[in-house]
Enzyme design. Structure first.
Site, short mmCIF file in Angstrom:
data_model
loop_
_atom_site.label_atom_id
_atom_site.label_comp_id
_atom_site.label_asym_id
_atom_site.label_seq_id
_atom_site.Cartn_x
_atom_site.Cartn_y
_atom_site.Cartn_z
N CYS A 77 0.84 -1.19 0.00
CA CYS A 77 0.00 0.00 0.00
C CYS A 77 0.88 1.25 0.00
O CYS A 77 1.63 1.47 -0.95
CB CYS A 77 -1.00 -0.04 1.15
SG CYS A 77 -2.30 1.22 0.98
N HIS A 178 -3.78 -4.50 -0.54
CA HIS A 178 -3.42 -5.15 0.73
C HIS A 178 -3.52 -6.66 0.55
O HIS A 178 -4.62 -7.22 0.66
CB HIS A 178 -4.37 -4.70 1.85
CG HIS A 178 -4.12 -3.32 2.33
ND1 HIS A 178 -3.22 -3.04 3.33
CD2 HIS A 178 -4.65 -2.14 1.93
CE1 HIS A 178 -3.20 -1.73 3.54
NE2 HIS A 178 -4.06 -1.16 2.70
N GLU A 180 -2.73 -8.93 2.56
CA GLU A 180 -3.15 -9.54 3.83
C GLU A 180 -4.65 -9.44 4.04
O GLU A 180 -5.19 -10.07 4.96
CB GLU A 180 -2.38 -8.90 5.00
CG GLU A 180 -2.82 -7.53 5.42
CD GLU A 180 -2.35 -6.36 4.56
OE1 GLU A 180 -2.58 -5.21 4.97
OE2 GLU A 180 -1.77 -6.58 3.47
#
Length: 196
Positions: A77, A178, A180
């Site tokens: 990011c 992102h 994750e």
């Protein structure tokens, strides 16, 4: 394998740490030079403003340390944007200048900013970071600034116009989304990075 998440002072480190741990690794969060330079893989996460992030990196004496890394580094990011040359945020913010590309504010084209939510990503064919991930897979984004498509772009996304979703120069990789928070596709991307 030593996996280190750089303690930038401007990121939600726990979500990245948990995502890496799900792959069987025990990541260490650190800003100590000897630990960072010994890492086999290094994550550079970031949220918030480019100015605050660069101030934190400067204050923690991390700028030269990041540039000295020869192992694979993944900016996430804002961490990807920090790899660029200059952000157009506020009156302009000098970044790490690892990738010689400015980071302008996105044009809204009548679409809401920040660009927030799931969007399709189209990687270059055969890029190892996206191995096993289908073309047009969805990833989760939250950002208002984006690197234009450039010679180091390895994946694109479209939000009114094409922008860089992922970038690579030498050992430095960056993803605007992102991983994750991006389900199976994000997990596969992290696995690919960790197994490089």
């Amino acid at each position: 394998m030593n996996v280190v998440i750089l303690d930038t002072g401007c990121a939600n480190l726990s979500s990245v740490k948990s995502a890496v741990a799900r792959h069987g690794y025990t990541p260490v969060v650190s800003r100590e030079a000897e630990i960072v330079l010994r890492a086999d893989k290094l994550f550079l996460p970031g949220v918030g403003t480019a100015q605050a992030a660069m101030d934190q990196l400067r204050e923690r004496e991390l700028i030269d340390l990041i540039k000295a890394c020869t192992q694979p580094v993944l900016g996430i990011c804002l961490g990807m944007q920090l790899l660029g040359r200059r952000s157009e945020e506020t009156r302009g913010v000098d970044l790490l200048n690892i990738i010689e590309q400015d980071v302008p504010k996105m044009t809204d084209f009548g679409l809401p900013l920040p660009h927030m939510g799931w969007n399709r990503v189209y990687p270059q064919a055969g890029n190892r970071l996206f191995q096993g991930i289908e073309d047009g897979a969805y990833f989760y984004f939250v950002h208002s600034y984006a690197m234009p498509v450039n010679p180091w772009t390895i994946a694109q996304c479209n939000y009114g116009e094409p922008f860089t979703a992922a970038v690579q120069k030498d050992n430095f990789f960056g993803v605007q989304f992102h991983p994750e928070r991006s389900g199976a596709a994000g997990a596969q991307l992290l696995k690919n990075f960790l197994e490089m």
